[in-house]
Scaffold this active site. Structure first.
Site, PDB file in Angstrom:
ATOM      1  N   ASP A  88       2.915  -6.055   7.069  1.00  0.00           N
ATOM      2  CA  ASP A  88       1.681  -5.278   7.162  1.00  0.00           C
ATOM      3  C   ASP A  88       0.517  -6.238   6.916  1.00  0.00           C
ATOM      4  OD1 ASP A  88      -0.587  -3.730   6.698  1.00  0.00           O
ATOM      5  OD2 ASP A  88       0.513  -2.141   5.673  1.00  0.00           O
TER       6      ASP A  88
ATOM      7  N   ARG B  70     -12.434  -4.286  -7.480  1.00  0.00           N
ATOM      8  CA  ARG B  70     -12.036  -5.078  -6.318  1.00  0.00           C
ATOM      9  C   ARG B  70     -13.257  -5.452  -5.471  1.00  0.00           C
ATOM     10  NH1 ARG B  70      -7.937  -2.739  -1.694  1.00  0.00           N
ATOM     11  NH2 ARG B  70      -9.759  -1.461  -1.261  1.00  0.00           N
TER      12      ARG B  70
ATOM     13  N   PHE C  65       0.851  -1.185   0.000  1.00  0.00           N
ATOM     14  CA  PHE C  65       0.000   0.000   0.000  1.00  0.00           C
ATOM     15  C   PHE C  65       0.891   1.241   0.000  1.00  0.00           C
ATOM     16  CE2 PHE C  65      -2.914   3.136   1.855  1.00  0.00           C
ATOM     17  CZ  PHE C  65      -3.925   3.030   0.925  1.00  0.00           C
TER      18      PHE C  65
ATOM     19  N   TYR D 139     -10.095  -1.389  10.759  1.00  0.00           N
ATOM     20  CA  TYR D 139     -11.364  -0.913  10.174  1.00  0.00           C
ATOM     21  C   TYR D 139     -11.751  -1.684   8.924  1.00  0.00           C
ATOM     22  CZ  TYR D 139      -7.875   1.986   7.735  1.00  0.00           C
ATOM     23  OH  TYR D 139      -6.764   2.431   7.053  1.00  0.00           O
ATOM     24  N   LYS D 140     -10.890  -2.587   8.474  1.00  0.00           N
ATOM     25  CA  LYS D 140     -11.225  -3.376   7.279  1.00  0.00           C
ATOM     26  C   LYS D 140     -11.936  -4.660   7.728  1.00  0.00           C
ATOM     27  CE  LYS D 140      -7.239  -1.539   4.700  1.00  0.00           C
ATOM     28  NZ  LYS D 140      -7.897  -0.915   3.547  1.00  0.00           N
TER      29      LYS D 140
END
Lengths: 397, 397
Positions: free
Chosen positions: B184, B356, B113, B209-210
């Site tokens: 990560d 996605r 990311f 939060y994912k």
């Protein structure tokens, strides 16, 4: 003139409590639970990922920053919310040091909150370029602003004594010798009139859970003077400080102005609580707050000095030399504060001997001040602090 | 076996929406609003400052960290919550680099990311010691782990394609050449079984939060392997990482183990929402999640490939080579995703051409997968994406 009876009515204050610790954690705005409910159910629940745009979450850090800008004398568009105060100190200090690559001294004082000093130590160690953190007594700061100093890192109000630095004078002195200023407003934002623009401050940072009443762990803010905003290089170069976060480029390009001081994903729920608190701040001005604050702190000093000869005032007597707190020194201050808290007067204790009381005009009035002084008097006169229970040291927050 | 019908019933999912973007922001646990209410009213409101001890706020970051430790194969007491993922990346990378002072290369890949790469760039610039951020293609990572490498900084699942790295093999390779690993877990915590301990990972970081459903802006976490926990030097040395925060010492002394990775005041309200989400995680195991996830992603791949010949699978076909998302390449993917969202199927788009879809067994089932594939088919067959409205590029989150 601000209607302080009305602002007081907008906070939840527990029965039987006189809360003189709003300088550590402000109380709950009554509207905050409803607002968070709405953000959770109507925004997070219903909009899901689209809330970032539809509900304006992505723009929230600068929008809320503007509401704080008014309280600290900052130009609109130059304050952004996010992270903790320690992180914001790091960002400001790193950017400031980079502006003075030929100088090695960070000047601070022993009344600065330890976390600021710790963050400076960590940064110095990371940089590995021989910087020195020079910590002097608060009253010696001015004399120590010399041409060696790269950056001054000063908390405007001493968290122990409430002593207030003269931001304008110290900033002028710093600039005269070519130093950059980083001001920590932890104990002045919402406590005293701050004028970062008028004082020509370079960077300022602060938290929102003390006088601003944003809630436990509410996010911090950072101000960068307009003249530096497009030049300051962020050390913590996160994607939301990128010029085009959603282009997902492989290399960092700092965003315009204050946007570059954003790092990661903003704390949406916490900012909702903070916004409820800021709605109350919209009902007042810092001049009104200051006038009331000085009345309340003076009244508390007078009442306590009259009633409690064993307590030594640690806060400057001159009104313009103090923030919005009053501190007394007492060798058994820890136990005395425990006794006070047990009787509904909440202040706090700071090692080694400081009993600290915050005065917050939005929800504290003369009746609270007198009642607190009376309870303190009875504790001191009757040595009610002198019990093994109160003298047992626990972790104090 | 996990009762996935029950877990699904515990989330608020808006009417008419099939939510395949839980890999960006998980949905609202129905219990979260009530829990935050309770923390605000019963704790903040009633306990005020004493909530730090009485309500256990101060211990919350490691207590909640332990709940996440179970999901990532970490030893209890070695995960702590706080800050954003970008900050946690910085902390881990700075500590890791310090363990290899004689090496200059940080190895990452183009599927990492961007914020991780940006934070690395910022750190390199701060350090000013000639480090190099070497970014290779994901499939070339292993070959590039050489004795030059100080630290590998790898996101286990590629945020674009869903390609899954072999954490254990890459860590072993890194250790064989004397490099330190920073993993990560943004797209693996709650998505695939992670075993940081079994893989011998050195540092790991992730967001909540994912897949973990902690809410917009929920705090991040960091793991430090027990063998490093008392040796890692924190670059972001805040007061709550101090060995004795409330002694207010003037100099920083790192706390024991993972405590030193704390920085500032913890985000109490945000952690309350996260805890509601973790209550649901307590009802499942990562093995159950993985088995279901592979069924759902395989079903989606099969259905879409059957129905939509114009979409090219970007995700590895081999189940053990992918995380819990499926991505398709399509030149007009942005417009197609807008068309999908308008019809209630929420996925997202990542430049330049990735559509996605995240699959999250806690609240997505086969019915959702088939329905989403049908709607996607109708959009592709009828070129419903080909409208000026959908093709107008806005900022996508």
């Amino acid at each position: 003139m601000t209607d302080f009876a009305r602002t007081k009515s907008l906070f939840h204050l527990p029965e039987g409590v006189i809360y003189l610790d709003g300088n550590s954690l402000g109380p709950l705005p009554k509207a905050a639970p409803g607002r968070i409910q709405s953000v959770m159910q109507d925004e997070w629940g219903e909009m899901l990922i689209t809330g970032w745009n539809k509900a304006g979450w992505m723009a929230q850090p600068t929008r809320v920053g503007d509401r704080i800008a008014r309280l600290i004398g900052a130009e609109p568009g130059h304050v952004v919310i996010g992270d903790t105060l320690s992180i914001k100190v790091y960002q400001a200090l790193a950017s400031a040091l980079e502006m003075r690559p030929d100088r090695k001294v960070i000047l601070s004082d022993s009344g600065n909150f330890p976390s600021d000093l710790y963050m400076a130590e960590g940064l110095i160690r990371s940089l590995g370029r021989g910087h020195e953190l020079r910590v002097v007594a608060p009253e010696e700061v001015e004399a120590n602003i010399t041409e060696e100093v790269a950056v001054t890192l000063i908390t405007e109000v001493d968290y122990r004594t409430g002593r207030l630095h003269d931001m304008k004078a110290l900033t002028a002195k710093a600039h005269a010798v070519g130093a950059i200023t980083v001001w920590d407003l932890a104990h002045t934002a919402g406590a005293t009139p701050v004028d970062v623009s008028g004082a020509n401050a370079d960077f300022a940072v602060g938290c929102t859970y003390k006088y601003l009443n944003g809630g436990p762990g509410a996010p911090a803010f950072i101000y960068v003077a307009p003249r530096h905003a497009d030049a300051a290089r962020p050390a913590l170069s996160g994607w939301l400080g990128h010029d085009a976060p959603f282009a997902f480029e492989q290399s960092y390009r700092p965003g315009a102005g204050i946007e570059r001081m954003r790092v990661g994903t903003p704390p949406v729920l916490a900012m909702a609580a903070l916004e409820s608190a800021l709605d109350i701040w919209d009902m007042t001005t810092m001049d009104d707050i200051r006038a009331r604050s000085l009345e309340l702190t003076q009244l508390f000093i007078d009442e306590v000095e009259k009633r409690c000869p064993d307590l030594d005032l640690a806060t400057p007597r001159a009104p313009d030399a103090r923030g919005s707190q009053v501190s007394f020194r007492f060798a058994e201050g820890y136990a005395a504060m425990q006794a006070l808290i047990a009787r509904g007067v909440i202040g706090d204790f700071r090692a080694p001997d400081i009993m600290r009381f915050g005065f917050t005009p939005l929800y504290i009035d003369e009746g609270d001040v007198i009642a607190a002084a009376e309870i303190l008097e009875s504790i001191m006169q009757n040595r009610l602090w002198d019990t093994p229970e109160y003298k047992a040291r626990a972790r104090v927050t």
